[in-house]
Design a protein around this motif. Structure first.
Motif, PDB file in Angstrom:
ATOM      1  N   UNK A 118       0.804  -1.219   0.000  1.00 28.34           N
ATOM      2  CA  UNK A 118       0.000   0.000   0.000  1.00 28.34           C
ATOM      3  C   UNK A 118       0.838   1.271   0.000  1.00 28.34           C
ATOM      4  N   UNK A 119       0.175   2.363  -0.340  1.00 30.41           N
ATOM      5  CA  UNK A 119       0.841   3.659  -0.438  1.00 30.41           C
ATOM      6  C   UNK A 119       1.267   4.167   0.935  1.00 30.41           C
ATOM      7  N   UNK A 120       0.412   3.981   1.937  1.00 32.00           N
ATOM      8  CA  UNK A 120       0.706   4.503   3.282  1.00 32.00           C
ATOM      9  C   UNK A 120       1.982   3.890   3.848  1.00 32.00           C
ATOM     10  N   UNK A 121       2.151   2.584   3.703  1.00 32.74           N
ATOM     11  CA  UNK A 121       3.342   1.930   4.247  1.00 32.74           C
ATOM     12  C   UNK A 121       4.603   2.385   3.530  1.00 32.74           C
ATOM     13  N   UNK A 122       4.494   2.645   2.239  1.00 35.25           N
ATOM     14  CA  UNK A 122       5.656   3.122   1.486  1.00 35.25           C
ATOM     15  C   UNK A 122       6.002   4.562   1.849  1.00 35.25           C
ATOM     16  N   UNK A 123       4.981   5.389   2.009  1.00 32.66           N
ATOM     17  CA  UNK A 123       5.225   6.796   2.322  1.00 32.66           C
ATOM     18  C   UNK A 123       5.742   6.997   3.745  1.00 32.66           C
ATOM     19  N   UNK A 124       5.181   6.265   4.690  1.00 34.83           N
ATOM     20  CA  UNK A 124       5.529   6.468   6.096  1.00 34.83           C
ATOM     21  C   UNK A 124       6.483   5.394   6.638  1.00 34.83           C
ATOM     22  N   UNK A 125       7.010   4.585   5.752  1.00 32.97           N
ATOM     23  CA  UNK A 125       8.060   3.620   6.080  1.00 32.97           C
ATOM     24  C   UNK A 125       7.676   2.692   7.229  1.00 32.97           C
ATOM     25  N   UNK A 126       6.603   1.954   7.042  1.00 35.58           N
ATOM     26  CA  UNK A 126       6.288   0.890   7.995  1.00 35.58           C
ATOM     27  C   UNK A 126       5.731  -0.304   7.228  1.00 35.58           C
ATOM     28  N   UNK A 127       5.877  -1.468   7.821  1.00 36.74           N
ATOM     29  CA  UNK A 127       5.461  -2.701   7.152  1.00 36.74           C
ATOM     30  C   UNK A 127       5.639  -3.893   8.067  1.00 36.74           C
ATOM     31  N   UNK A 128       5.759  -5.075   7.487  1.00 36.87           N
ATOM     32  CA  UNK A 128       5.842  -6.291   8.285  1.00 36.87           C
ATOM     33  C   UNK A 128       7.190  -6.974   8.170  1.00 36.87           C
ATOM     34  N   UNK A 129       7.491  -7.789   9.177  1.00 34.87           N
ATOM     35  CA  UNK A 129       8.695  -8.618   9.181  1.00 34.87           C
ATOM     36  C   UNK A 129       8.271 -10.065   9.391  1.00 34.87           C
ATOM     37  N   UNK A 130       8.820 -10.957   8.564  1.00 36.32           N
ATOM     38  CA  UNK A 130       8.561 -12.392   8.700  1.00 36.32           C
ATOM     39  C   UNK A 130       9.894 -13.106   8.899  1.00 36.32           C
ATOM     40  N   UNK A 131       9.972 -13.934   9.936  1.00 33.82           N
ATOM     41  CA  UNK A 131      11.194 -14.666  10.255  1.00 33.82           C
ATOM     42  C   UNK A 131      10.942 -16.142  10.003  1.00 33.82           C
ATOM     43  N   UNK A 132      11.624 -16.684   8.995  1.00 35.22           N
ATOM     44  CA  UNK A 132      11.455 -18.093   8.625  1.00 35.22           C
ATOM     45  C   UNK A 132      12.545 -18.933   9.282  1.00 35.22           C
ATOM     46  N   UNK A 133      12.177 -20.126   9.728  1.00 32.13           N
ATOM     47  CA  UNK A 133      13.140 -21.043  10.347  1.00 32.13           C
ATOM     48  C   UNK A 133      13.753 -21.959   9.297  1.00 32.13           C
ATOM     49  N   UNK A 134      14.822 -22.653   9.663  1.00 33.10           N
ATOM     50  CA  UNK A 134      15.504 -23.554   8.744  1.00 33.10           C
ATOM     51  C   UNK A 134      14.604 -24.713   8.330  1.00 33.10           C
TER      52      UNK A 134
END
Length: 206
Positions: A118-134
Protein backbone atom coordinates in the motif's frame (compact mmCIF):
# COMPACT_ATOMS: atom_id res chain seq x y z
CA UNK A 1 3.46 -9.31 34.62
CA UNK A 2 6.74 -7.89 33.40
CA UNK A 3 7.98 -8.61 29.89
CA UNK A 4 11.02 -10.48 31.25
CA UNK A 5 8.81 -12.89 33.22
CA UNK A 6 6.36 -13.29 30.35
CA UNK A 7 9.06 -14.56 27.97
CA UNK A 8 10.99 -16.41 30.73
CA UNK A 9 14.16 -14.39 30.26
CA UNK A 10 17.25 -16.42 31.18
CA UNK A 11 19.88 -15.25 33.67
CA UNK A 12 22.45 -14.09 31.09
CA UNK A 13 19.89 -13.21 28.41
CA UNK A 14 19.19 -9.54 27.71
CA UNK A 15 16.37 -7.74 25.89
CA UNK A 16 17.87 -5.84 22.95
CA UNK A 17 14.74 -4.37 21.38
CA UNK A 18 10.95 -4.47 21.63
CA UNK A 19 9.15 -3.84 18.34
CA UNK A 20 5.48 -2.87 18.25
CA UNK A 21 2.96 -1.70 15.61
CA UNK A 22 3.28 1.71 13.99
CA UNK A 23 0.86 4.37 15.29
CA UNK A 24 -0.68 4.95 11.86
CA UNK A 25 -1.84 1.33 11.68
CA UNK A 26 -4.27 1.68 14.59
CA UNK A 27 -4.81 5.38 15.33
CA UNK A 28 -8.10 5.29 13.40
CA UNK A 29 -9.49 2.93 16.05
CA UNK A 30 -8.71 5.48 18.74
CA UNK A 31 -10.42 8.13 16.63
CA UNK A 32 -13.47 5.89 16.26
CA UNK A 33 -13.65 5.30 20.01
CA UNK A 34 -13.30 9.02 20.74
CA UNK A 35 -15.97 9.76 18.12
CA UNK A 36 -18.44 7.52 19.99
CA UNK A 37 -17.65 9.29 23.26
CA UNK A 38 -18.00 12.73 21.67
CA UNK A 39 -21.24 12.03 19.81
CA UNK A 40 -23.05 10.42 22.75
CA UNK A 41 -21.77 13.10 25.15
CA UNK A 42 -23.00 15.79 22.74
CA UNK A 43 -26.51 14.25 22.64
CA UNK A 44 -26.52 13.28 26.31
CA UNK A 45 -29.23 15.68 27.48
CA UNK A 46 -31.44 14.93 24.49
CA UNK A 47 -31.12 11.19 25.13
CA UNK A 48 -31.85 11.65 28.83
CA UNK A 49 -35.04 13.39 27.76
CA UNK A 50 -36.32 10.06 26.45
CA UNK A 51 -36.20 8.56 29.92
CA UNK A 52 -34.84 5.11 30.68
CA UNK A 53 -34.37 4.07 27.06
CA UNK A 54 -32.39 7.22 26.34
CA UNK A 55 -30.16 6.54 29.35
CA UNK A 56 -29.59 2.96 28.19
CA UNK A 57 -28.64 4.12 24.69
CA UNK A 58 -26.30 6.74 26.16
CA UNK A 59 -24.68 4.15 28.43
CA UNK A 60 -24.22 1.70 25.58
CA UNK A 61 -22.67 4.36 23.37
CA UNK A 62 -20.21 5.44 26.07
CA UNK A 63 -19.39 1.82 26.88
CA UNK A 64 -18.71 1.06 23.21
CA UNK A 65 -16.40 4.07 22.88
CA UNK A 66 -14.42 3.13 26.00
CA UNK A 67 -14.31 -0.53 24.91
CA UNK A 68 -12.87 0.36 21.49
CA UNK A 69 -10.16 2.53 23.06
CA UNK A 70 -9.18 -0.03 25.72
CA UNK A 71 -9.26 -2.93 23.25
CA UNK A 72 -7.08 -1.02 20.79
CA UNK A 73 -4.58 -0.16 23.53
CA UNK A 74 -4.39 -3.74 24.77
CA UNK A 75 -4.03 -5.30 21.32
CA UNK A 76 -1.36 -2.91 20.09
CA UNK A 77 0.69 -2.83 23.29
CA UNK A 78 0.57 -6.61 23.72
CA UNK A 79 1.41 -7.62 20.14
CA UNK A 80 5.17 -7.16 20.04
CA UNK A 81 8.31 -8.77 18.72
CA UNK A 82 10.95 -9.06 21.44
CA UNK A 83 14.56 -9.26 20.28
CA UNK A 84 16.88 -10.68 22.93
CA UNK A 85 20.56 -11.57 22.92
CA UNK A 86 19.72 -15.26 22.27
CA UNK A 87 16.39 -15.46 20.44
CA UNK A 88 13.40 -13.70 18.93
CA UNK A 89 10.07 -13.89 20.76
CA UNK A 90 6.70 -13.13 19.18
CA UNK A 91 3.91 -12.15 21.59
CA UNK A 92 0.62 -12.27 19.71
CA UNK A 93 -2.59 -11.42 21.56
CA UNK A 94 -5.76 -12.62 19.86
CA UNK A 95 -8.23 -11.47 22.51
CA UNK A 96 -8.63 -10.29 26.09
CA UNK A 97 -7.63 -13.67 27.48
CA UNK A 98 -6.06 -15.32 24.45
CA UNK A 99 -2.32 -14.92 23.88
CA UNK A 100 0.29 -16.89 21.93
CA UNK A 101 4.01 -16.63 22.76
CA UNK A 102 6.45 -18.17 20.28
CA UNK A 103 10.24 -17.99 20.09
CA UNK A 104 13.02 -18.89 17.67
CA UNK A 105 16.71 -19.23 18.45
CA UNK A 106 19.17 -17.38 16.23
CA UNK A 107 20.66 -20.76 15.33
CA UNK A 108 17.34 -21.77 13.74
CA UNK A 109 16.73 -18.58 11.75
CA UNK A 110 17.00 -19.06 8.00
CA UNK A 111 15.73 -15.76 6.61
CA UNK A 112 14.25 -12.42 7.67
CA UNK A 113 11.96 -10.82 5.10
CA UNK A 114 10.38 -7.36 4.95
CA UNK A 115 7.09 -6.61 3.23
CA UNK A 116 5.40 -3.26 2.58
CA UNK A 117 1.95 -3.05 1.01
CA UNK A 118 0.00 0.00 0.00
CA UNK A 119 0.84 3.66 -0.44
CA UNK A 120 0.71 4.50 3.28
CA UNK A 121 3.34 1.93 4.25
CA UNK A 122 5.66 3.12 1.49
CA UNK A 123 5.22 6.80 2.32
CA UNK A 124 5.53 6.47 6.10
CA UNK A 125 8.06 3.62 6.08
CA UNK A 126 6.29 0.89 7.99
CA UNK A 127 5.46 -2.70 7.15
CA UNK A 128 5.84 -6.29 8.29
CA UNK A 129 8.70 -8.62 9.18
CA UNK A 130 8.56 -12.39 8.70
CA UNK A 131 11.19 -14.67 10.26
CA UNK A 132 11.46 -18.09 8.63
CA UNK A 133 13.14 -21.04 10.35
CA UNK A 134 15.50 -23.55 8.74
CA UNK A 135 12.82 -26.24 8.92
CA UNK A 136 10.38 -23.85 7.16
CA UNK A 137 7.65 -25.20 9.42
CA UNK A 138 7.47 -22.12 11.61
CA UNK A 139 7.36 -18.40 10.90
CA UNK A 140 7.31 -15.48 13.30
CA UNK A 141 5.60 -12.42 11.91
CA UNK A 142 4.66 -8.99 13.14
CA UNK A 143 2.85 -6.49 10.96
CA UNK A 144 2.84 -2.70 10.64
CA UNK A 145 6.09 -1.91 12.46
CA UNK A 146 8.05 1.29 11.96
CA UNK A 147 11.17 1.11 9.77
CA UNK A 148 11.12 -2.68 9.21
CA UNK A 149 14.38 -2.65 7.25
CA UNK A 150 16.19 -1.32 10.31
CA UNK A 151 14.91 -4.20 12.43
CA UNK A 152 15.73 -6.67 9.67
CA UNK A 153 19.36 -5.49 9.73
CA UNK A 154 19.42 -5.63 13.53
CA UNK A 155 18.19 -9.23 13.53
CA UNK A 156 20.74 -10.22 10.88
CA UNK A 157 23.64 -8.63 12.80
CA UNK A 158 22.66 -10.16 16.14
CA UNK A 159 22.06 -13.55 14.52
CA UNK A 160 25.51 -13.58 12.88
CA UNK A 161 27.23 -12.46 16.08
CA UNK A 162 25.38 -15.06 18.15
CA UNK A 163 26.32 -17.87 15.76
CA UNK A 164 29.95 -16.73 15.83
CA UNK A 165 29.96 -16.65 19.63
CA UNK A 166 28.46 -20.15 19.77
CA UNK A 167 31.12 -21.42 17.35
CA UNK A 168 33.91 -19.93 19.46
CA UNK A 169 32.38 -21.34 22.64
CA UNK A 170 32.11 -24.81 21.09
CA UNK A 171 35.74 -24.66 19.97
CA UNK A 172 36.78 -23.70 23.48
CA UNK A 173 34.88 -26.67 24.90
CA UNK A 174 36.57 -28.99 22.41
CA UNK A 175 39.98 -27.56 23.30
CA UNK A 176 39.39 -27.93 27.05
CA UNK A 177 38.24 -31.53 26.62
CA UNK A 178 41.25 -32.30 24.41
CA UNK A 179 43.67 -30.89 26.99
CA UNK A 180 42.07 -33.05 29.68
CA UNK A 181 42.53 -36.31 27.74
CA UNK A 182 46.14 -35.69 26.67
CA UNK A 183 47.61 -37.44 29.76
CA UNK A 184 45.52 -40.53 28.96
CA UNK A 185 46.52 -40.82 25.30
CA UNK A 186 48.86 -43.64 24.29
CA UNK A 187 52.26 -42.79 22.82
CA UNK A 188 51.13 -43.58 19.28
CA UNK A 189 48.24 -41.12 19.44
CA UNK A 190 50.44 -38.48 21.05
CA UNK A 191 52.97 -38.86 18.25
CA UNK A 192 50.24 -38.47 15.65
CA UNK A 193 48.88 -35.38 17.42
CA UNK A 194 52.39 -33.91 17.52
CA UNK A 195 52.83 -34.57 13.80
CA UNK A 196 49.53 -32.89 12.99
CA UNK A 197 50.45 -29.89 15.14
CA UNK A 198 53.85 -29.55 13.46
CA UNK A 199 52.26 -29.75 10.02
CA UNK A 200 49.71 -27.08 10.96
CA UNK A 201 52.41 -24.80 12.34
CA UNK A 202 54.43 -25.14 9.16
CA UNK A 203 51.36 -24.33 7.11
CA UNK A 204 50.66 -21.21 9.19
CA UNK A 205 54.27 -20.03 8.80
CA UNK A 206 54.13 -20.42 5.03
Amino acid sequence: MSLAKKINLKDEEKIVSVVGPHLLSYIWKYILGLAFLFVFSFFMFRLFGYGLWGQIIYGLGMFLGIYIILHTWLMNHSNVLVVTSERVVDIHRLGWFDEIISSVSYLDIKDVAVRKTGIAQSLFNFGGIAIATKSQQFVLEILNISNPSKHQLLLSDISQQYKQDVKVANMQVIYNNFVKIIPDLPDGDLARVRTLIDEQLETDVV
